[in-house]
Design a protein around this motif. Sequence first.
Motif, PDB file in Angstrom:
ATOM      1  N   PHE A 133       0.832  -1.213   0.000  1.00 26.44           N
ATOM      2  CA  PHE A 133       0.000   0.000   0.000  1.00 26.44           C
ATOM      3  C   PHE A 133       0.861   1.255   0.000  1.00 26.44           C
ATOM      4  N   ALA A 134       2.079   1.157   0.539  1.00 29.44           N
ATOM      5  CA  ALA A 134       3.036   2.264   0.494  1.00 29.44           C
ATOM      6  C   ALA A 134       4.349   1.793   1.108  1.00 29.44           C
ATOM      7  N   ASP A 135       5.433   2.375   0.642  1.00 28.14           N
ATOM      8  CA  ASP A 135       6.749   2.078   1.194  1.00 28.14           C
ATOM      9  C   ASP A 135       6.833   2.656   2.608  1.00 28.14           C
ATOM     10  N   ARG A 136       7.272   1.862   3.573  1.00 25.95           N
ATOM     11  CA  ARG A 136       7.304   2.294   4.972  1.00 25.95           C
ATOM     12  C   ARG A 136       8.164   3.546   5.154  1.00 25.95           C
ATOM     13  N   ARG A 137       9.250   3.653   4.423  1.00 28.82           N
ATOM     14  CA  ARG A 137      10.117   4.825   4.570  1.00 28.82           C
ATOM     15  C   ARG A 137       9.396   6.089   4.151  1.00 28.82           C
ATOM     16  N   LEU A 138       8.619   6.004   3.058  1.00 30.88           N
ATOM     17  CA  LEU A 138       7.878   7.178   2.587  1.00 30.88           C
ATOM     18  C   LEU A 138       6.734   7.520   3.539  1.00 30.88           C
ATOM     19  N   VAL A 139       6.081   6.500   4.073  1.00 29.56           N
ATOM     20  CA  VAL A 139       5.016   6.739   5.040  1.00 29.56           C
ATOM     21  C   VAL A 139       5.575   7.448   6.270  1.00 29.56           C
ATOM     22  N   ASP A 140       6.715   6.985   6.763  1.00 32.77           N
ATOM     23  CA  ASP A 140       7.319   7.612   7.940  1.00 32.77           C
ATOM     24  C   ASP A 140       7.769   9.042   7.646  1.00 32.77           C
ATOM     25  N   TYR A 141       8.146   9.309   6.391  1.00 32.80           N
ATOM     26  CA  TYR A 141       8.613  10.647   6.034  1.00 32.80           C
ATOM     27  C   TYR A 141       7.454  11.637   5.950  1.00 32.80           C
ATOM     28  N   TRP A 142       6.352  11.239   5.293  1.00 36.49           N
ATOM     29  CA  TRP A 142       5.270  12.177   4.993  1.00 36.49           C
ATOM     30  C   TRP A 142       4.200  12.253   6.075  1.00 36.49           C
ATOM     31  N   LEU A 143       4.045  11.230   6.855  1.00 36.60           N
ATOM     32  CA  LEU A 143       2.895  11.142   7.752  1.00 36.60           C
ATOM     33  C   LEU A 143       3.329  11.118   9.213  1.00 36.60           C
ATOM     34  N   PRO A 144       2.430  11.413  10.166  1.00 35.96           N
ATOM     35  CA  PRO A 144       0.994  11.609   9.983  1.00 35.96           C
ATOM     36  C   PRO A 144       0.659  12.928   9.301  1.00 35.96           C
ATOM     37  N   VAL A 145      -0.595  13.068   8.897  1.00 30.53           N
ATOM     38  CA  VAL A 145      -1.059  14.268   8.219  1.00 30.53           C
ATOM     39  C   VAL A 145      -0.933  15.458   9.166  1.00 30.53           C
ATOM     40  N   ASP A 146      -0.332  16.550   8.696  1.00 29.07           N
ATOM     41  CA  ASP A 146      -0.136  17.719   9.549  1.00 29.07           C
ATOM     42  C   ASP A 146      -1.460  18.394   9.909  1.00 29.07           C
ATOM     43  N   THR A 147      -2.279  18.635   8.887  1.00 31.18           N
ATOM     44  CA  THR A 147      -3.551  19.331   9.110  1.00 31.18           C
ATOM     45  C   THR A 147      -4.627  18.714   8.244  1.00 31.18           C
ATOM     46  N   TYR A 148      -5.743  18.366   8.862  1.00 35.80           N
ATOM     47  CA  TYR A 148      -6.888  17.842   8.133  1.00 35.80           C
ATOM     48  C   TYR A 148      -7.955  18.930   8.135  1.00 35.80           C
ATOM     49  N   VAL A 149      -8.439  19.274   6.944  1.00 42.78           N
ATOM     50  CA  VAL A 149      -9.470  20.298   6.805  1.00 42.78           C
ATOM     51  C   VAL A 149     -10.733  19.638   6.273  1.00 42.78           C
ATOM     52  N   GLY A 150     -11.838  19.805   6.972  1.00 39.17           N
ATOM     53  CA  GLY A 150     -13.088  19.205   6.522  1.00 39.17           C
ATOM     54  C   GLY A 150     -14.247  19.680   7.359  1.00 39.17           C
ATOM     55  N   GLY A 151     -15.438  19.291   6.968  1.00 36.57           N
ATOM     56  CA  GLY A 151     -16.635  19.657   7.696  1.00 36.57           C
ATOM     57  C   GLY A 151     -16.761  18.885   8.994  1.00 36.57           C
ATOM     58  N   ALA A 152     -17.516  19.420   9.930  1.00 34.59           N
ATOM     59  CA  ALA A 152     -17.665  18.788  11.242  1.00 34.59           C
ATOM     60  C   ALA A 152     -18.317  17.415  11.134  1.00 34.59           C
ATOM     61  N   GLU A 153     -19.112  17.205  10.068  1.00 35.20           N
ATOM     62  CA  GLU A 153     -19.789  15.922   9.927  1.00 35.20           C
ATOM     63  C   GLU A 153     -18.809  14.777   9.704  1.00 35.20           C
ATOM     64  N   HIS A 154     -17.576  15.073   9.318  1.00 36.13           N
ATOM     65  CA  HIS A 154     -16.583  14.024   9.106  1.00 36.13           C
ATOM     66  C   HIS A 154     -16.125  13.395  10.422  1.00 36.13           C
ATOM     67  N   ALA A 155     -16.314  14.096  11.536  1.00 35.61           N
ATOM     68  CA  ALA A 155     -15.756  13.632  12.804  1.00 35.61           C
ATOM     69  C   ALA A 155     -16.361  12.305  13.236  1.00 35.61           C
ATOM     70  N   VAL A 156     -17.635  12.059  12.940  1.00 36.41           N
ATOM     71  CA  VAL A 156     -18.280  10.827  13.387  1.00 36.41           C
ATOM     72  C   VAL A 156     -18.285   9.763  12.302  1.00 36.41           C
ATOM     73  N   MET A 157     -17.626  10.013  11.210  1.00 34.95           N
ATOM     74  CA  MET A 157     -17.619   9.034  10.131  1.00 34.95           C
ATOM     75  C   MET A 157     -16.181   8.794   9.675  1.00 34.95           C
ATOM     76  N   HIS A 158     -15.732   9.542   8.719  1.00 37.59           N
ATOM     77  CA  HIS A 158     -14.414   9.295   8.143  1.00 37.59           C
ATOM     78  C   HIS A 158     -13.301   9.376   9.195  1.00 37.59           C
ATOM     79  N   LEU A 159     -13.273  10.431  10.007  1.00 43.05           N
ATOM     80  CA  LEU A 159     -12.173  10.596  10.954  1.00 43.05           C
ATOM     81  C   LEU A 159     -12.154   9.486  12.002  1.00 43.05           C
ATOM     82  N   LEU A 160     -13.318   9.084  12.456  1.00 46.33           N
ATOM     83  CA  LEU A 160     -13.383   8.022  13.457  1.00 46.33           C
ATOM     84  C   LEU A 160     -12.852   6.708  12.897  1.00 46.33           C
ATOM     85  N   TYR A 161     -13.298   6.341  11.694  1.00 50.15           N
ATOM     86  CA  TYR A 161     -12.869   5.075  11.100  1.00 50.15           C
ATOM     87  C   TYR A 161     -11.393   5.122  10.697  1.00 50.15           C
ATOM     88  N   ALA A 162     -10.936   6.291  10.247  1.00 48.47           N
ATOM     89  CA  ALA A 162      -9.515   6.425   9.907  1.00 48.47           C
ATOM     90  C   ALA A 162      -8.653   6.170  11.141  1.00 48.47           C
TER      91      ALA A 162
END
Length: 475
Positions: A126-155
């Motif tokens: 799914f991704a090279d571990r070295r690249l994942v460690d370099y780029w992530l975690p996501v610095d800032t997530y921008v989205g609507g409040a409705e994402h908090a109980v769906m996408h963000l929770l499952y992520a």
Amino acid sequence: DRETVRKVIHWLEQHGVGVGRVNYRLRDWLISRQRYWGAPIPIIHCPSCGEVPVPESDLPVLLPDVEHYQPSGTGESPLAAIPEFVHATCPVCRGAARRETDTMGGFACSSWYFLRFADPHNQNAFADRRLVDYWLPVDTYVGGAEHAVMHLLYARFWTKVMYDAGLVSFAEPFSRLRNQGTVLAYTPGRRPRHGESSNAEEGDEGIVDWIVLRPEERDSFPPDQIVYRWVKMSKSKGNVVTPDEIAERYGADSLRLYLLFVAPFEDNVQWSDEGVHGAHRFASRVWRWCVSAMQARKGVESPDAARGVRVRRKLHQTIEKVTADIEEFRFNTAAAALMELVNELYLYRPVDVDPQADASDPAIVAEALETLVLLIAPFMPHMADELWHRLGREGSTYKARWPRHDPVIAADDQVTVVVQVNGKLRDRVQVASGASEEETRSAALASPRIAELLAGQTVRKVIVVPGRLVNVVAN
């Protein structure tokens, strides 16, 4: 309150009539869907071996190309009606088996897609571990409040499982969350009739006693019974202003600037055509000054040095503020600072200045011109790139180095110092930037207002915070 609840639980436990318990409320989530689209669930059902995972060498299981993917009417996925997809061989006993025909819900993919961004073309993982460690975690997530109980929770669920499995080095997928506001439209509606319930949405103004009038109802409904309210734009309400329509009239840059300037990032925006028109006027002012500044004479004989110092100070203060504001998502105050800068530039070198009366310094004009183009780029990218090319620069402004302010140039000649008497604000005085404690103290005590208040009193102590505050203790 919580303390009362805690004490009651403690009492119940002491007397043996109750036990404290923590209840978690989670929305149940079934991963399977009975539809065509979605990632196939990689399971094979074997009469002898039961549920068998598809071997890793056979992944991914791809959806077949079909002409019709309407529901089957049997409660099964449309895939169940495609024999060449359904019939499979058991990976364990090699006997006849049946492939799972349910597909995964959309959240199955949205729960980890950000990991794939780090290495989108990897065919082995799914991704090279070295690249994942370099780029992530996501610095800032921008989205609507409705994402908090769906996408963000499952992520978070998926990330924590991957962390426990040693696939990623972090347990939290997103370091910071920022929820943007919504755009509201002034929308006609009516009072509910007996037995009707509101069709407004959560967050709309007056959701209990108001029903949206559909576009086809508005012309025939009595005007004196129409009630207007600010509600979220929605196709279902027929109150949408399309971006294409506004871009056609004012340009995409004006629309973008308006939405960034009109309110703080988290606040809702009450849509205003006049507001977009105002943003368009400012964009036009920027364009006129920049084009005029490109024609500035190179040999002004006696540039106004004092005005030049003032405009450079404003320029570097604006660089500092816009940079900080963008980092903190304060786009509205950053845009306001740009407007103040443009006003200062018009005073320094008007667009219609007589060449013989031009007292601007060509070097300062050139610095201000290039800096302004870069500063407006996040707000008006199309105009910025066009001006960038007219300046003879290559590529996009987004590949150019962001301006840096000089603290020495940005420093004010004078600062405002608050003067208190016994801790209460009584006056403000101007002192030179960098004034010493004694100079600041003298300026505060020399204030006519402070002198009047201290008449007949004995000054016991004067506390000075240079550049900020003087507190006179007296009785």
